[in-house]
Design a protein around this motif. Structure first.
Motif, mmCIF file in Angstrom:
data_model
loop_
_atom_site.group_PDB
_atom_site.id
_atom_site.type_symbol
_atom_site.label_atom_id
_atom_site.label_comp_id
_atom_site.label_asym_id
_atom_site.label_seq_id
_atom_site.Cartn_x
_atom_site.Cartn_y
_atom_site.Cartn_z
ATOM 1 N N LEU A 126 -18.358 -9.890 -35.815
ATOM 2 C CA LEU A 126 -17.091 -9.372 -36.318
ATOM 3 C C LEU A 126 -15.911 -9.944 -35.542
ATOM 4 C CD1 LEU A 126 -17.509 -5.542 -37.019
ATOM 5 C CD2 LEU A 126 -16.699 -7.278 -38.627
ATOM 6 N N LYS A 127 -14.849 -10.217 -36.263
ATOM 7 C CA LYS A 127 -13.595 -10.619 -35.625
ATOM 8 C C LYS A 127 -12.975 -9.404 -34.925
ATOM 9 C CE LYS A 127 -12.653 -14.065 -39.218
ATOM 10 N NZ LYS A 127 -11.761 -14.461 -40.343
ATOM 11 N N PRO A 128 -12.124 -9.614 -33.934
ATOM 12 C CA PRO A 128 -11.406 -8.482 -33.329
ATOM 13 C C PRO A 128 -10.647 -7.713 -34.410
ATOM 14 C CG PRO A 128 -11.129 -10.451 -32.010
ATOM 15 C CD PRO A 128 -11.819 -10.895 -33.273
ATOM 16 N N GLY A 129 -10.799 -6.407 -34.406
ATOM 17 C CA GLY A 129 -10.176 -5.586 -35.437
ATOM 18 C C GLY A 129 -10.969 -5.513 -36.723
ATOM 19 N N GLY A 130 -12.119 -6.211 -36.775
ATOM 20 C CA GLY A 130 -12.954 -6.194 -37.967
ATOM 21 C C GLY A 130 -13.585 -4.837 -38.216
ATOM 22 N N LEU A 131 -14.041 -4.628 -39.433
ATOM 23 C CA LEU A 131 -14.563 -3.326 -39.861
ATOM 24 C C LEU A 131 -16.075 -3.342 -40.042
ATOM 25 C CD1 LEU A 131 -11.901 -2.472 -42.584
ATOM 26 C CD2 LEU A 131 -12.073 -1.445 -40.303
ATOM 27 N N ILE A 132 -16.708 -2.247 -39.665
ATOM 28 C CA ILE A 132 -18.120 -2.025 -39.958
ATOM 29 C C ILE A 132 -18.223 -0.758 -40.794
ATOM 30 C CG2 ILE A 132 -18.436 -0.812 -37.754
ATOM 31 C CD1 ILE A 132 -21.353 -1.772 -37.785
ATOM 32 N N ALA A 133 -19.030 -0.813 -41.843
ATOM 33 C CA ALA A 133 -19.222 0.356 -42.703
ATOM 34 C C ALA A 133 -20.714 0.638 -42.821
ATOM 35 C CB ALA A 133 -18.619 0.115 -44.087
ATOM 36 N N THR A 134 -21.073 1.918 -42.725
ATOM 37 C CA THR A 134 -22.472 2.320 -42.835
ATOM 38 C C THR A 134 -22.590 3.464 -43.831
ATOM 39 O OG1 THR A 134 -22.285 3.881 -40.979
ATOM 40 C CG2 THR A 134 -22.960 1.637 -40.457
ATOM 41 N N ARG A 135 -23.674 3.448 -44.588
ATOM 42 C CA ARG A 135 -23.965 4.540 -45.534
ATOM 43 C C ARG A 135 -25.452 4.832 -45.454
ATOM 44 N NH1 ARG A 135 -24.918 5.372 -51.519
ATOM 45 N NH2 ARG A 135 -23.679 7.180 -52.133
ATOM 46 N N ASP A 136 -25.791 6.056 -45.067
ATOM 47 C CA ASP A 136 -27.203 6.352 -44.856
ATOM 48 C C ASP A 136 -27.531 7.799 -45.195
ATOM 49 O OD1 ASP A 136 -29.667 5.116 -44.144
ATOM 50 O OD2 ASP A 136 -28.589 4.031 -42.572
ATOM 51 N N ALA A 137 -28.825 8.051 -45.250
ATOM 52 C CA ALA A 137 -29.325 9.335 -45.732
ATOM 53 C C ALA A 137 -29.183 10.453 -44.711
ATOM 54 C CB ALA A 137 -30.794 9.189 -46.120
ATOM 55 N N ASP A 138 -29.194 11.663 -45.231
ATOM 56 C CA ASP A 138 -29.261 12.866 -44.404
ATOM 57 C C ASP A 138 -29.935 13.937 -45.233
ATOM 58 O OD1 ASP A 138 -28.544 15.393 -43.045
ATOM 59 O OD2 ASP A 138 -27.371 14.063 -41.758
ATOM 60 N N VAL A 139 -31.193 14.240 -44.903
ATOM 61 C CA VAL A 139 -31.949 15.171 -45.742
ATOM 62 C C VAL A 139 -31.362 16.578 -45.723
ATOM 63 C CG1 VAL A 139 -34.094 13.884 -45.504
ATOM 64 C CG2 VAL A 139 -33.587 15.718 -43.889
ATOM 65 N N GLY A 140 -30.595 16.908 -44.689
ATOM 66 C CA GLY A 140 -30.012 18.234 -44.615
ATOM 67 C C GLY A 140 -28.983 18.505 -45.684
ATOM 68 N N GLY A 141 -28.495 17.459 -46.356
ATOM 69 C CA GLY A 141 -27.477 17.644 -47.378
ATOM 70 C C GLY A 141 -27.997 17.596 -48.799
ATOM 71 N N ASN A 142 -29.284 17.356 -48.990
ATOM 72 C CA ASN A 142 -29.833 17.256 -50.335
ATOM 73 C C ASN A 142 -29.784 18.602 -51.057
ATOM 74 O OD1 ASN A 142 -30.427 14.569 -49.883
ATOM 75 N ND2 ASN A 142 -32.558 14.946 -49.336
ATOM 76 N N VAL A 143 -29.522 18.557 -52.349
ATOM 77 C CA VAL A 143 -29.463 19.764 -53.180
ATOM 78 C C VAL A 143 -30.529 19.650 -54.263
ATOM 79 C CG1 VAL A 143 -28.046 21.154 -54.730
ATOM 80 C CG2 VAL A 143 -26.994 20.038 -52.741
ATOM 81 N N LEU A 144 -31.447 20.601 -54.293
ATOM 82 C CA LEU A 144 -32.572 20.561 -55.232
ATOM 83 C C LEU A 144 -32.729 21.915 -55.917
ATOM 84 C CD1 LEU A 144 -35.137 19.014 -56.250
ATOM 85 C CD2 LEU A 144 -36.348 20.061 -54.313
ATOM 86 N N HIS A 145 -32.888 21.881 -57.248
ATOM 87 C CA HIS A 145 -33.161 23.101 -58.022
ATOM 88 C C HIS A 145 -33.954 22.713 -59.259
ATOM 89 C CE1 HIS A 145 -32.621 27.011 -59.901
ATOM 90 N NE2 HIS A 145 -32.337 26.357 -61.019
ATOM 91 N N PRO A 146 -34.998 23.466 -59.613
ATOM 92 C CA PRO A 146 -35.605 24.533 -58.814
ATOM 93 C C PRO A 146 -36.290 23.957 -57.576
ATOM 94 C CG PRO A 146 -36.957 24.040 -60.724
ATOM 95 C CD PRO A 146 -35.707 23.238 -60.892
ATOM 96 N N ASP A 147 -36.402 24.762 -56.555
ATOM 97 C CA ASP A 147 -36.941 24.305 -55.274
ATOM 98 C C ASP A 147 -38.461 24.313 -55.341
ATOM 99 O OD1 ASP A 147 -37.251 23.514 -52.687
ATOM 100 O OD2 ASP A 147 -35.861 24.977 -51.851
ATOM 101 N N ILE A 148 -39.013 23.307 -55.995
ATOM 102 C CA ILE A 148 -40.453 23.232 -56.243
ATOM 103 C C ILE A 148 -41.162 22.632 -55.031
ATOM 104 C CG2 ILE A 148 -42.213 22.148 -57.709
ATOM 105 C CD1 ILE A 148 -40.144 22.228 -59.984
ATOM 106 N N ASP A 149 -42.226 23.295 -54.593
ATOM 107 C CA ASP A 149 -42.948 22.840 -53.403
ATOM 108 C C ASP A 149 -43.430 21.396 -53.548
ATOM 109 O OD1 ASP A 149 -42.569 25.254 -52.152
ATOM 110 O OD2 ASP A 149 -44.560 26.051 -52.654
#
Length: 263
Positions: A126-149
């Motif tokens: 990266l150049k000085p002042g350059g940007l890094i972007a990351t996008r990744d999972a987090d299971v704690g935020g998943n929304v599921l319905h119905p909550d089937i085992d």
């Protein structure tokens, strides 16, 4: 470095949603930038970003992924887009060659040692002042319905397939800002978005088909390694079938996002 596993259903998902995956980074990009997509997979995200910058380069350690990405670039006649087979921990580029580096669904699979090397390489190119972007999972935020085992079990089997060294890896998404700061970057924006697998009957049907294809694909590997039983895999398949039959079923998969700057 543990090889990144390009399950066919994951590759197909990336092809369907390439532009959506990078939407959070778009406001930070300008037309004169040179961008690196590290761990680019089939190149769909890289191609979407190429339309916003002067030049986009994708790298991936998997030859089949690069072959698919090259076919995409040729089909879309994108002259400012190229792909290189390379390890993200040993990038074949000069120092300060890029204005931006993007990681999508790559870093949380890695051990601490590999993560450190990958981010050090990102900082180097990266150049000085350059940007890094990351996008990744987090299971704690998943929304599921119905909550089937069975569906919960299917999600757990998917995590077993990756064999994470770090138990905190499953909540990597929420820690991206602190991780980037610890590796010499200054976070400038954080956020989250959801992948909607249940917008309508068609998307629910596609979600079930993708889940079944994925389970049947990596299931034999889990069995060989003693990480799952055949009963578990059958229960997971039945769970997704039951979820798909419910017209009110929802599955929103959380993706945390962060943009940081190289000081």
């Amino acid at each position: 470095m543990r090889p990144i596993r390009h399950d066919s259903s994951i590759v197909e998902f990336q092809r369907k949603r390439g532009g959506d995956c990078a939407a959070f980074f778009v406001p930070f990009l300008t037309s004169g930038m040179i961008l690196l997509d590290a761990g680019c997979g089939p190149g769909t995200i890289t191609a979407a970003l190429a339309g916003l910058v002067a030049k986009a380069v994708g790298v991936d350690i998997e030859p089949n992924a690069i072959a698919a990405a090259d076919r995409l670039a040729a089909a879309e006649s994108l002259t400012n887009l190229s792909f290189v087979e390379a390890d993200m921990t040993a990038l074949p580029f000069e120092d300060e060659a890029f204005d931006a580096v993007f990681f999508h669904a790559v870093l949380y699979h890695q051990s601490q040692a590999v993560l450190t090397r990958a981010l050090a390489e990102a900082r180097r190119v990266l150049k000085p002042g350059g940007l890094i972007a990351t996008r990744d999972a987090d299971v704690g935020g998943n929304v599921l319905h119905p909550d089937i085992d069975g569906v919960r079990l299917a999600l757990d089997l998917w995590q077993r397939w990756y064999e994470h060294d770090d138990p905190d890896a499953l909540r990597f998404g929420r820690r991206q800002s602190s991780i980037l700061r610890a590796h010499g970057f200054t976070p400038v924006w954080t956020g989250a978005s959801y992948v909607n697998h249940s917008a309508d009957a068609t998307s629910r049907s596609e979600a079930v088909a993708d889940a079944r294809r994925s389970l049947l694909g990596f299931g034999p590997q889990l069995l060989r390694k003693g990480l799952a039983t055949d009963d578990e895999i059958q229960t997971a398949l039945a769970g997704w079938d039951a979820w798909g039959r419910d017209p009110d079923a929802v599955y929103f998969r959380c993706r945390c996002e962060c943009v940081a700057r190289k000081d």
